[in-house]
Scaffold this motif. Structure first.
Motif, mmCIF file in Angstrom:
data_model
loop_
_atom_site.group_PDB
_atom_site.id
_atom_site.type_symbol
_atom_site.label_atom_id
_atom_site.label_comp_id
_atom_site.label_asym_id
_atom_site.label_seq_id
_atom_site.Cartn_x
_atom_site.Cartn_y
_atom_site.Cartn_z
ATOM 1 N N LEU A 206 0.824 -1.209 0.000
ATOM 2 C CA LEU A 206 0.000 0.000 0.000
ATOM 3 C C LEU A 206 0.859 1.259 0.000
ATOM 4 O O LEU A 206 0.577 2.209 -0.719
ATOM 5 N N PRO B 175 -12.060 -1.087 -2.670
ATOM 6 C CA PRO B 175 -11.704 -0.327 -1.465
ATOM 7 C C PRO B 175 -11.934 -1.100 -0.165
ATOM 8 O O PRO B 175 -11.208 -0.886 0.807
ATOM 9 N N ILE C 171 -12.792 4.688 -5.149
ATOM 10 C CA ILE C 171 -11.374 4.394 -5.372
ATOM 11 C C ILE C 171 -11.150 2.917 -5.695
ATOM 12 O O ILE C 171 -11.871 2.043 -5.206
ATOM 13 N N ARG C 172 -10.158 2.669 -6.551
ATOM 14 C CA ARG C 172 -9.718 1.320 -6.915
ATOM 15 C C ARG C 172 -8.190 1.310 -6.849
ATOM 16 O O ARG C 172 -7.560 2.332 -7.102
ATOM 17 N N TRP C 173 -7.635 0.148 -6.560
ATOM 18 C CA TRP C 173 -6.189 0.008 -6.543
ATOM 19 C C TRP C 173 -5.806 -0.938 -7.666
ATOM 20 O O TRP C 173 -6.201 -2.101 -7.637
ATOM 21 N N HIS D 107 -3.420 -3.077 -8.668
ATOM 22 C CA HIS D 107 -2.262 -3.780 -8.114
ATOM 23 C C HIS D 107 -1.557 -4.539 -9.242
ATOM 24 O O HIS D 107 -2.221 -5.217 -10.025
ATOM 25 N N PHE E 241 1.049 3.946 -3.151
ATOM 26 C CA PHE E 241 0.773 5.378 -3.100
ATOM 27 C C PHE E 241 1.875 6.152 -3.828
ATOM 28 O O PHE E 241 1.600 7.043 -4.620
ATOM 29 N N LEU F 16 -3.891 9.758 1.107
ATOM 30 C CA LEU F 16 -4.704 9.087 0.080
ATOM 31 C C LEU F 16 -6.018 9.849 -0.127
ATOM 32 O O LEU F 16 -6.466 10.060 -1.262
ATOM 33 N N GLU G 73 -0.629 3.942 -8.014
ATOM 34 C CA GLU G 73 -1.394 2.787 -8.478
ATOM 35 C C GLU G 73 -2.895 2.904 -8.188
ATOM 36 O O GLU G 73 -3.642 1.969 -8.421
ATOM 37 N N PHE G 74 -3.335 4.061 -7.671
ATOM 38 C CA PHE G 74 -4.760 4.213 -7.366
ATOM 39 C C PHE G 74 -5.484 4.884 -8.527
ATOM 40 O O PHE G 74 -4.899 5.675 -9.261
ATOM 41 N N GLU G 75 -6.744 4.533 -8.665
ATOM 42 C CA GLU G 75 -7.576 5.104 -9.735
ATOM 43 C C GLU G 75 -8.951 5.412 -9.163
ATOM 44 O O GLU G 75 -9.393 4.737 -8.250
#
Ligand code: C2E
Ligand code: CA
Ligand code: CA
Ligand code: CA
Length: 276
Positions: free
Chosen positions: A30, A73, A61-63, A65, A34, A89, A38-40
């Motif tokens: 995580l 989330p 929010i989505r990650w 990965h 950040f 974040l 990698e977050f959208e």
């Protein structure tokens, strides 16, 4: 039996180890995520139940990965709160959501979820919001902040002051997941919200449980009396949509209208919606 128990215990220990390791790996991932961007944000439309106009989008929010794909989330927000990542974040979410919304038509709003950790930061939150608005050029009237009932349990004079401070900026504040927490209808009188979002658990049971119908009607009636709008979450069927409209809900959100979509698809969705 003794050997069995020992075997079970060792298995249990190994499973615990695995859980602790997964969790540690996730924490580390995580922090890196950040830094690596990698977050959208995905966006899901809010639709007016009478007339069908699309009034805004909620940012979710989505990650993305590198190994696991798109992570929801629910799998990382709590950890981000626990390791102190939620403030940076959350600021990123605010900036990104306002930046995207600034490129949409002027009558389309954006709703942003706030963690109770962000809300607790009070004046810092108002500062972060002001900055996101000025950096993006988004007028405050097009921003909605969503907070959950858990926020209301905290020191109520401070909570009230923070709510007033945010609304003084010209944005609106919604009470999210209403009905799932500890608050009651009396909170609605005490705290100044613009919107109440009725949790999807009530919507799901509308056709099978008459108490859900009664609750939704009571919330919508009281909200209207207090000058607040009601939004129904998790609307999946036409029957639900019609029932909610009859019960006095102003807006709806759910798979019936659209799943959350990537930012790049928002303008297309607005356009398609207008021409339906
Ligand atoms: P929420 O704020 O209640 O958001 C609505 C959730 O319901 C979203 O899940 C959405 O994808 C899902 N949903 C929408 N329509 C339907 C439907 O018709 N049926 C069903 N079954 N589900 C529907 P998601 O995106 O997984 O988000 C889960 C939660 O994570 C959110 O619940 C919110 O509490 C939190 N969250 C999302 N984005 C953020 C964020 O940027 N910051 C913070 N602090 N929390 C976030
Ligand atoms: Ca929400
Ligand atoms: Ca919700
Ligand atoms: Ca929720």
């Amino acid at each position: 039996a003794k050997a069995d128990g020992g075997g079970c215990f060792r298995l249990f220990e190994r499973e615990m180890d695995a859980k602790v390791q997964t969790r540690r790996a996730l924490e580390l991932d995580l922090r890196i995520a950040f830094r690596n961007n990698e977050f959208e944000l995905f966006f899901q439309p809010l639709v007016q139940l009478a007339g069908g106009r699309l009034s805004g989008f909620e940012a979710l929010i989505r990650w993305r990965h590198p190994g696991r794909g798109l992570v929801p989330p629910g799998d990382f927000i709590t950890i981000a709160e626990e390791i102190g990542l939620i403030l940076p974040l959350g600021e990123w979410v605010l900036h990104e959501a306002c930046r995207e919304a600034a490129s949409w038509p002027d009558d389309i709003k954006v709703a942003v979820n706030l963690s109770s950790e962000q809300f607790k930061s009070g004046a810092a939150l108002a500062g972060a919001v002001t900055e996101a608005l000025s950096a993006s050029g988004l007028p405050a009237r097009r921003l909605e902040l969503e907070i959950t009932e858990s926020v209301l349990l905290a020191e109520s004079a401070e909570t009230l002051a923070t709510l007033h401070q945010l609304r003084a900026l010209g944005l609106s504040v919604s009470l999210d997941d209403f009905g799932t927490g500890y608050s009651s209808l009396s909170y609605l009188r005490k705290f100044p919200f613009d919107k109440i979002k009725i949790d999807q658990s009530f919507v799901r049971e509308l056709s099978t449980r008459s108490d859900c119908t009664a609750i939704v009607r009571a919330v919508a009636d009281l909200a209207r009396t207090l000058g607040m709008a009601t939004v129904a979450e998790g609307v999946e069927t036409l029957d639900q949509m019609h029932a909610l409209r009859e019960l006095g809900c102003v807006e709806g959100q759910g798979y019936l209208f659209s799943r959350p979509v990537p930012a790049a698809d928002v303008l297309g969705l607005i356009h398609d919606h207008q021409t339906v």
